[in-house]
Design a protein around this motif. Structure first.
Motif, mmCIF file in Angstrom:
data_model
loop_
_atom_site.group_PDB
_atom_site.id
_atom_site.type_symbol
_atom_site.label_atom_id
_atom_site.label_comp_id
_atom_site.label_asym_id
_atom_site.label_seq_id
_atom_site.Cartn_x
_atom_site.Cartn_y
_atom_site.Cartn_z
ATOM 1 N N SER A 90 0.788 -1.227 0.000
ATOM 2 C CA SER A 90 0.000 0.000 0.000
ATOM 3 C C SER A 90 0.822 1.280 0.000
ATOM 4 O O SER A 90 1.060 1.860 -1.050
ATOM 5 C CB SER A 90 -0.989 -0.010 1.175
ATOM 6 N N HIS A 91 1.280 1.739 1.163
ATOM 7 C CA HIS A 91 1.907 3.055 1.279
ATOM 8 C C HIS A 91 3.116 3.177 0.363
ATOM 9 O O HIS A 91 3.234 4.133 -0.408
ATOM 10 C CB HIS A 91 2.305 3.306 2.728
ATOM 11 N N ASN A 92 4.039 2.212 0.425
ATOM 12 C CA ASN A 92 5.224 2.273 -0.409
ATOM 13 C C ASN A 92 4.883 2.123 -1.883
ATOM 14 O O ASN A 92 5.519 2.736 -2.741
ATOM 15 C CB ASN A 92 6.233 1.204 0.004
ATOM 16 N N LEU A 93 3.889 1.296 -2.186
ATOM 17 C CA LEU A 93 3.455 1.143 -3.577
ATOM 18 C C LEU A 93 2.958 2.475 -4.117
ATOM 19 O O LEU A 93 3.346 2.899 -5.211
ATOM 20 C CB LEU A 93 2.353 0.091 -3.682
ATOM 21 N N VAL A 94 2.123 3.144 -3.354
ATOM 22 C CA VAL A 94 1.586 4.440 -3.783
ATOM 23 C C VAL A 94 2.716 5.435 -4.000
ATOM 24 O O VAL A 94 2.726 6.179 -4.997
ATOM 25 C CB VAL A 94 0.583 4.969 -2.738
ATOM 26 N N MET A 95 3.687 5.459 -3.099
ATOM 27 C CA MET A 95 4.794 6.412 -3.231
ATOM 28 C C MET A 95 5.620 6.118 -4.470
ATOM 29 O O MET A 95 6.026 7.042 -5.194
ATOM 30 C CB MET A 95 5.660 6.392 -1.975
ATOM 31 N N GLN A 96 5.881 4.839 -4.739
ATOM 32 C CA GLN A 96 6.658 4.517 -5.935
ATOM 33 C C GLN A 96 5.916 4.892 -7.211
ATOM 34 O O GLN A 96 6.517 5.386 -8.167
ATOM 35 C CB GLN A 96 7.014 3.032 -5.960
ATOM 36 N N LEU A 97 4.607 4.665 -7.229
ATOM 37 C CA LEU A 97 3.824 5.049 -8.411
ATOM 38 C C LEU A 97 3.821 6.565 -8.586
ATOM 39 O O LEU A 97 3.854 7.065 -9.717
ATOM 40 C CB LEU A 97 2.401 4.505 -8.292
ATOM 41 N N LYS A 98 3.805 7.299 -7.489
ATOM 42 C CA LYS A 98 3.897 8.769 -7.575
ATOM 43 C C LYS A 98 5.258 9.194 -8.117
ATOM 44 O O LYS A 98 5.368 10.147 -8.894
ATOM 45 C CB LYS A 98 3.659 9.394 -6.201
ATOM 46 N N LEU A 99 6.303 8.473 -7.702
ATOM 47 C CA LEU A 99 7.644 8.780 -8.197
ATOM 48 C C LEU A 99 7.733 8.506 -9.692
ATOM 49 O O LEU A 99 8.319 9.293 -10.441
ATOM 50 C CB LEU A 99 8.669 7.954 -7.430
ATOM 51 N N VAL A 100 7.164 7.397 -10.138
ATOM 52 C CA VAL A 100 7.144 7.086 -11.574
ATOM 53 C C VAL A 100 6.439 8.191 -12.341
ATOM 54 O O VAL A 100 6.908 8.628 -13.408
ATOM 55 C CB VAL A 100 6.452 5.731 -11.824
ATOM 56 N N GLU A 101 5.324 8.660 -11.800
ATOM 57 C CA GLU A 101 4.571 9.736 -12.464
ATOM 58 C C GLU A 101 5.405 11.008 -12.552
ATOM 59 O O GLU A 101 5.399 11.709 -13.574
ATOM 60 C CB GLU A 101 3.270 9.997 -11.701
ATOM 61 N N ALA A 102 6.142 11.327 -11.492
ATOM 62 C CA ALA A 102 6.985 12.524 -11.497
ATOM 63 C C ALA A 102 8.113 12.391 -12.515
ATOM 64 O O ALA A 102 8.445 13.357 -13.225
ATOM 65 C CB ALA A 102 7.556 12.761 -10.100
ATOM 66 N N ILE A 103 8.723 11.197 -12.603
ATOM 67 C CA ILE A 103 9.787 10.969 -13.582
ATOM 68 C C ILE A 103 9.234 11.106 -15.002
ATOM 69 O O ILE A 103 9.870 11.702 -15.879
ATOM 70 C CB ILE A 103 10.414 9.576 -13.363
ATOM 71 N N LYS A 104 8.035 10.578 -15.214
ATOM 72 C CA LYS A 104 7.388 10.694 -16.527
ATOM 73 C C LYS A 104 7.152 12.152 -16.876
ATOM 74 O O LYS A 104 7.464 12.597 -17.996
ATOM 75 C CB LYS A 104 6.070 9.936 -16.516
#
Length: 314
Positions: A90-104
């Protein structure tokens, strides 16, 4: 190869702090995310300040502020996420997906290394519950990376020595036994043990290597591909005596999951896949993968007999 601007996310964590150190040692311009959520955690703050003294740059950014993540990412060429994967849910998954979005959205990153560093999740679709969720989550991050067309390297570091070698792979302790030891099955299934500092060193080696672009790098140092019996024998040689051993059957290991708490069930499942299935060594590395010690023979990795010496009494 040239020097890079490297951003480490999760730099105060168990592996993250080693990656920061390795990046600085290789001469890369190293940045570490400083999250406001650090609050009153003085140990983390002092670690971040020690990074600064060593030459790293601290970048304030928050996963609750997308713009701050984009601003941080735009300052670098490489992003390495080293947030803990022990409880990846959950929490870490959400943060990693947010990081991917920022990199994109930033659009400038030459290489992204997501938080993996254990078993290859693409080979663990059959994993036992509840531990399977961590592999499923990592695959969700991988799919997001592919969909965003972000250049990547995935690192599979197998068994961290601090958790699996120093204790001779005994559950419930981090110290090696000096009297008796439990074998999983016949104790002859091969696993791979890697010193965490070596994981960091190999990880940093990959970031500007064209051979590792859009591939999985498996850290499988040949001298550290060992059965549990071989690992125990190394400790026995250092001790100068043999340990009493007993064998734990597959059935008894899996039966012990009943009534255990969530973290214990996850650990038992992982031990089953490593020490009964042989999930770390029962496949050949294919076209989409590389082996770290072959790519970087100049790295003098730590053998497990050397590693175990620190546990001997003075």
């Amino acid at each position: 190869m040239g020097k890079r601007k490297v951003l480490v996310v999760g730099g105060t964590g168990y592996l993250g702090r080693r990656i920061v150190k390795a990046s600085l040692a290789e001469g890369h311009e190293t940045y570490v995310v400083q999250r406001p959520e650090i609050g009153l955690d003085i140990d983390k703050l002092q670690m971040l300040l020690s990074f600064k003294k060593q030459g790293a740059r601290l970048l304030p950014a928050s996963f609750s502020d997308h713009r701050s993540l984009i601003d941080a990412v735009r300052k670098v060429d490489v992003v390495i996420c080293a947030m803990s994967g022990v409880h990846f849910r959950s929490h870490n998954l959400v943060m990693q997906l947010k990081l991917v979005e920022a990199i994109k959205d930033a659009g400038n990153v030459k290489r992204f290394l997501p938080s993996e560093f254990g078993m290859d999740p693409s080979r663990m679709g059959h994993a036992l519950e509840p531990g399977r969720v961590s592999f499923d989550d990592k695959m969700r991050v991988r799919r997001a990376i592919h969909e965003a067309n972000i250049p990547f390297t995935f690192v599979s570091a197998n068994c961290f020595a601090g958790y699996f070698a120093g204790n001779l792979s005994q559950m419930g302790t981090l110290l090696p036994p000096t009297d008796k030891v439990t074998l999983y099955g016949d104790g002859n299934v091969k696993a791979v043990y890697v010193d965490e500092d070596d994981v960091a060193t190999y990880t940093i080696k990959t970031i500007d290597d064209p051979r590792t672009l859009n591939k999985t790098v498996y850290i499988r140092p040949p001298d550290n591909i060992l059965s549990q019996r071989q690992l125990i024998h190394k400790w026995e040689k250092l001790l100068g005596r043999e340990l009493h051993n007993s064998c734990l059957s597959e059935h008894d290991l899996l039966s012990s999951m009943k009534g255990s708490d969530y973290a214990t069930q996850v650990g038992i499942g992982h031990f089953y896949h490593i020490y009964y299935e042989g999930c770390l060594t029962n496949f050949e590395i294919g076209q989409d993968g590389e082996e770290a010690s072959e790519l970087y023979p100049e790295v003098k990795y730590t053998r497990m007999d050397e590693y175990l010496m620190i546990y001997l009494e003075a």
